[in-house]
Write an enzyme that holds these catalytic residues in place. Structure first.
Site, PDB file in Angstrom:
ATOM      1  N   SER A 189       2.931   0.462  -6.676  1.00 43.64           N
ATOM      2  CA  SER A 189       3.320  -0.620  -5.938  1.00 43.64           C
ATOM      3  C   SER A 189       4.858  -1.199  -6.091  1.00 43.64           C
ATOM      4  CB  SER A 189       2.590  -1.840  -5.476  1.00 43.64           C
ATOM      5  OG  SER A 189       1.436  -1.490  -4.846  1.00 43.64           O
ATOM      6  N   ARG A 190       4.541  -0.750  -8.353  1.00 46.29           N
ATOM      7  CA  ARG A 190       5.623  -1.117  -9.180  1.00 46.29           C
ATOM      8  C   ARG A 190       6.739   0.061  -8.744  1.00 46.29           C
ATOM      9  NH1 ARG A 190       1.180  -3.594 -12.150  1.00 46.29           N
ATOM     10  NH2 ARG A 190       2.097  -5.873 -12.449  1.00 46.29           N
TER      11      ARG A 190
ATOM     12  N   HIS B  92      -3.364   4.273  -2.503  1.00 46.43           N
ATOM     13  CA  HIS B  92      -4.578   3.922  -1.482  1.00 46.43           C
ATOM     14  C   HIS B  92      -4.771   3.825  -0.430  1.00 46.43           C
ATOM     15  CE1 HIS B  92      -1.660   0.301  -2.953  1.00 46.43           C
ATOM     16  NE2 HIS B  92      -2.770   0.034  -3.921  1.00 46.43           N
TER      17      HIS B  92
ATOM     18  N   LEU C 126       1.112  -1.329  -0.619  1.00 49.08           N
ATOM     19  CA  LEU C 126       0.831  -0.218  -0.455  1.00 49.08           C
ATOM     20  C   LEU C 126       0.764   1.293  -0.429  1.00 49.08           C
ATOM     21  CD1 LEU C 126      -2.888  -1.158   2.244  1.00 49.08           C
ATOM     22  CD2 LEU C 126      -2.658  -1.819   0.284  1.00 49.08           C
TER      23      LEU C 126
ATOM     24  N   GLN D 298      -9.105   0.169 -16.685  1.00 49.34           N
ATOM     25  CA  GLN D 298      -9.365  -1.030 -15.345  1.00 49.34           C
ATOM     26  C   GLN D 298     -10.486  -0.164 -15.015  1.00 49.34           C
ATOM     27  OE1 GLN D 298      -7.179  -3.184 -12.249  1.00 49.34           O
ATOM     28  NE2 GLN D 298      -7.824  -1.119 -11.304  1.00 49.34           N
TER      29      GLN D 298
ATOM     30  N   LYS E 122      -5.314   6.066 -12.000  1.00 48.77           N
ATOM     31  CA  LYS E 122      -4.353   5.679 -12.525  1.00 48.77           C
ATOM     32  C   LYS E 122      -4.354   4.176 -13.756  1.00 48.77           C
ATOM     33  CE  LYS E 122      -0.451   3.750 -12.428  1.00 48.77           C
ATOM     34  NZ  LYS E 122      -0.119   2.120 -11.989  1.00 48.77           N
ATOM     35  N   ASP E 123      -5.073   3.737 -12.812  1.00 45.49           N
ATOM     36  CA  ASP E 123      -5.499   2.405 -14.076  1.00 45.49           C
ATOM     37  C   ASP E 123      -6.505   3.195 -14.994  1.00 45.49           C
ATOM     38  OD1 ASP E 123      -3.740   1.372 -12.953  1.00 45.49           O
ATOM     39  OD2 ASP E 123      -4.172   0.518 -11.475  1.00 45.49           O
TER      40      ASP E 123
END
Ligand code: PAF
Length: 291
Positions: free
Chosen positions: A187-188, A38, A34, A154, A150-151
């Site tokens: 996270s990446r 998040h 996280l 999705q 951001k996604d």
């Protein structure tokens, strides 16, 4: 200590009880590791709901063969501390075998939009996402669910699934949270070396420049904005592959770079980018309303 529900049955019972009490429940689905992005979703849920549930599940079906499922960052202890500080009401922490029991055979495919942009490079990714999000909705039974813009693709896929399947949940898509230099939180990002990290804000810079071109009416066709982004991305010493970088219809996700900007006057368009920096895949986007 945050209350943890470790099986779908336990989670459903918890939610049913709260539902009978007339409580609204916000769900923030995550794969853990996280960060502030998040936490901003949790804050949005807490503002709007009586109760907030976070799920942590690194979903194997949304990783294609050869992707980073094994090495995806996992920091359970760190996540628990952050969730406690954030003040959530329950943590759903299922095991892979609970979410995908032996012989699991039912997948949700949102046709068309799932195969564009990231879908063209990540076979089966959005089928994995749609399937797990539908399962989380059936298990947590939230009244509201929170996803980061951001996604963007999705969000579009989940919105279509919820509408097509009449899933009774209100979706909230929240703004991307960025580092001080504009890099979208992910996270990446932890995969980047310090030199790559310095170069990574080029994605946001390219999006901002293209966005300015559109919002200041300094272009005839969207192609000019797409070319500007490509030019900037190509100037980076660390980007090893540009997967896409163009202007897209914000709903169908069709590439509209050959269209006249005037045909979208008053409407939002999506500027979206996916690149590899070394072996790390980064995505980012901006939604711009065409004047
Ligand atoms: O955005 C993510 O972290 C994941 O795709 C999600 C929505 C939790 C599904 O696994």
């Amino acid at each position: 200590m945050v209350e943890s529900l470790k099986t779908p049955d336990a989670m459903q019972q918890w939610s049913q009880k709260k539902y009978k009490m007339g409580k609204t429940v916000g769900l923030v689905p995550t794969m853990g590791a996280l960060h502030r992005g998040h936490i901003s979703l949790i804050e949005a849920s807490k503002q709007e709901n009586d109760l907030t549930v976070v799920s942590i599940f690194v979903n194997p079906t949304q990783f294609s063969a050869g992707e980073d499922f094994e090495k995806y960052p996992r920091d359970f202890a760190g996540d628990c501390k952050k969730l406690e500080q954030a003040g959530i009401d329950a943590l759903f922490l299922p095991k892979t075998s609970d979410m995908y029991s032996e012989g699991f055979a039912t997948y949700i495919e949102v046709r068309g939009i799932s195969n564009r942009l990231c879908g063209a490079y990540r076979a089966g990714h959005f089928t994995g996402v749609a399937t797990i999000v539908a399962k989380l909705f059936n298990t947590v039974m939230p009244t509201h669910a929170y996803f980061g813009l951001k996604d963007y693709q999705q969000c579009v896929v989940i919105r279509k699934m919820v509408s097509d399947l009449n899933i009774p949940v209100t979706l909230r898509f929240c703004d991307t949270v960025r580092e001080h230099d504009g890099l979208a939180m992910s996270s990446r990002n932890t995969y980047l070396t310090s030199e790559q990290r310095l170069d990574a804000p080029i994605l946001y810079k390219a999006l901002c420049k293209a966005s300015l071109l559109i919002s200041e009416r300094r272009l005839v066709k969207f192609r000019e904005a797409a070319s500007l982004m490509q030019q900037l991305l190509k100037s980076s010493a660390h980007i090893s592959e540009i997967q896409y970088g163009s202007v897209y219809d914000s709903e169908t996700l069709d590439d509209i770079s050959e269209q006249d900007a005037s045909s979208y006057s008053g409407k939002p368009v999506a500027l979206a980018i996916a690149v590899k920096i070394g072996s790390t895949r980064l995505i980012d986007n901006l939604i711009v309303t065409v004047p």
